[in-house]
Design an enzyme around this catalytic site. Structure first.
Site, mmCIF file in Angstrom:
data_model
loop_
_atom_site.group_PDB
_atom_site.id
_atom_site.type_symbol
_atom_site.label_atom_id
_atom_site.label_comp_id
_atom_site.label_asym_id
_atom_site.label_seq_id
_atom_site.Cartn_x
_atom_site.Cartn_y
_atom_site.Cartn_z
ATOM 1 N N LYS A 188 0.854 -1.182 0.000
ATOM 2 C CA LYS A 188 0.000 0.000 0.000
ATOM 3 C C LYS A 188 0.892 1.235 0.000
ATOM 4 C CE LYS A 188 -3.640 2.207 2.647
ATOM 5 N NZ LYS A 188 -4.576 2.067 3.766
ATOM 6 N N LYS A 241 -1.936 -1.553 -4.116
ATOM 7 C CA LYS A 241 -2.849 -0.410 -4.057
ATOM 8 C C LYS A 241 -2.062 0.881 -4.059
ATOM 9 C CE LYS A 241 -5.808 1.767 -0.710
ATOM 10 N NZ LYS A 241 -6.228 1.817 0.639
HETATM 11 C C1 PBG Z 1 -7.707 2.983 5.320
HETATM 12 C C2 PBG Z 1 -7.894 2.952 3.849
HETATM 13 C C3 PBG Z 1 -7.694 3.973 2.890
HETATM 14 C C4 PBG Z 1 -8.140 3.471 1.675
HETATM 15 C C5 PBG Z 1 -8.556 2.173 1.906
HETATM 16 N N1 PBG Z 1 -8.386 1.869 3.251
HETATM 17 C C6 PBG Z 1 -7.242 5.361 3.055
HETATM 18 C C7 PBG Z 1 -5.851 5.701 3.375
HETATM 19 O O1 PBG Z 1 -4.974 4.869 3.563
HETATM 20 O O2 PBG Z 1 -5.645 6.893 3.484
HETATM 21 C C8 PBG Z 1 -8.169 4.232 0.385
HETATM 22 C C9 PBG Z 1 -9.142 3.721 -0.613
HETATM 23 C C10 PBG Z 1 -9.415 4.649 -1.733
HETATM 24 O O3 PBG Z 1 -8.780 5.697 -1.920
HETATM 25 O O4 PBG Z 1 -10.332 4.321 -2.488
HETATM 26 N N2 PBG Z 1 -6.421 3.002 5.763
#
Ligand code: PBG
Length: 319
Positions: A188, A241
């Site tokens: 991520k 992601k």
């Molecule tokens: C929670 C999370 C996030 C997203 C999914 N789970 C936000 C982040 O990390 O700031 C983002 C999903 C999206 O942008 O569609 N941590």
């Protein structure tokens, strides 16, 4: 090879792969709520009752897997709302399982929507946003267990806390939830593309950023190492992601690990497609098919996308 019309090839591919779509849903307290998220046209925040109606209609369309995000009513320093009994996510999962039992329900496991500072964990140092990993792990483990007890088929820890997959696997197994699967948000990246989501879930960090726990976007090696760790800790599916700007990572991850792989086409990717389409820069449906195909071609088995409902509808019309 005979050359079929492009549309036919695309429809064929999508028909086969409707099962690989995952649709994110946002749920908050209340009744009769269906509020559109300004930065994500076509995406709504639901209350548990309207969520059920939405899930029933998704199921009829052939979208059989959803990823649930809770929006907290109350926030505090340590994100207690994430693992409080009867919280919004566990309540919604129980209802989904009662009314749409064959729907596959994945829950996002994180603290950022529940902490007053908006970071994904319990803070050790509030100036830098540095995370106390041990404390965060126990909060995440409790949240995941709560979701599993409510009937979630799969939990998806997204906090990027070290060892989160292993710790969650341990607590689930110990409590009789061996069948509950885990998707690791393994690779991520700290990304601008999460902007619209943070509006949707009210989870923007109040200070600093997430770079102390999310990956810098130039560090492909770290991303692959995170995936390897999650597999070793017992993840059933690993994830990259965002998707579009990280197709090379998706490709590499699939090539190296040959493991079930999800890609999350995030809120900013959705917002770009929607904004361009509303301006007449491109045809929305063609753009969605093109980008979706690219993510699948790179090697993703599952695509988490806010376009899932539209794709299913287009496929239905195309039959
Ligand atoms: C929670 C999370 C996030 C997203 C999914 N789970 C936000 C982040 O990390 O700031 C983002 C999903 C999206 O942008 O569609 N941590």
């Amino acid at each position: 090879m005979s050359k079929q019309p492009l549309e036919a090839v695309i429809y064929q591919t999508f028909k086969i792969n409707l099962n690989s779509l995952v649709y994110p849903l946002f749920v908050r307290e209340g009744r009769g709520v269906r509020e559109e998220i300004p930065s994500m046209p076509g995406i709504y925040r639901f209350s548990p009752d309207t969520l059920i109606k939405e899930a029933e209609s998704l199921w009829r369309l052939g979208v059989t897997t959803v990823l649930l995000f809770g929006i907290a009513g109350r926030k505090d320093e340590t994100g207690r709302g994430a693992y409080e009994k009867g919280n919004i996510v566990s309540k919604s999962v129980s209802l989904l399982k009662r009314y749409v039992p064959t729907l596959t329900v994945i829950t996002d496991v994180c603290l950022c929507a529940y902490t007053s500072h908006g970071h994904c964990g319990v803070l050790e140092d509030s100036d830098t946003g540095r995370i106390d990993n041990e404390h965060t792990l126990s909060a995440l483990a409790m949240a995941a267990l709560l979701h599993a007890e409510a009937g979630a088929d799969c939990v998806a820890p997204s906090a990027m806390a070290k060892k989160q997959v292993g710790v969650i696997r341990g607590i689930l197994d110990k409590n009789g939830h061996r069948d509950t699967e885990i998707i690791g948000y393994s690779a991520k990246f700290a990304s601008q593309f999460y902007g619209p989501f943070r509006e949707a879930a009210d989870s923007a960090p109040r200070f600093g950023d997430r770079r102390s726990y999310q990956l810098d976007y130039f560090r492909t090696e770290d991303a692959l190492a995170e995936i390897e760790d999650d597999i070793a800790e017992g993840a059933d599916i690993v994830m990259v992601k965002p998707a579009l700007s990280y197709l090379d990572v998706i490709r590499e991850a699939k090539r190296i690990f040959k493991y079930p792989l999800a890609a999350y086409s995030v809120s900013g990717e959705y917002a770009m497609v929607k904004t361009g389409a509303s301006q007449g820069y491109w045809d929305e449906k063609k753009m969605v098919f093109e980008t979706f195909s690219a993510i699948r071609r790179a090697g993703a088995d599952f695509v988490i996308t806010y376009h899932a409902r539209d794709i299913a509808e287009w496929l239905k019309e195309g039959k």
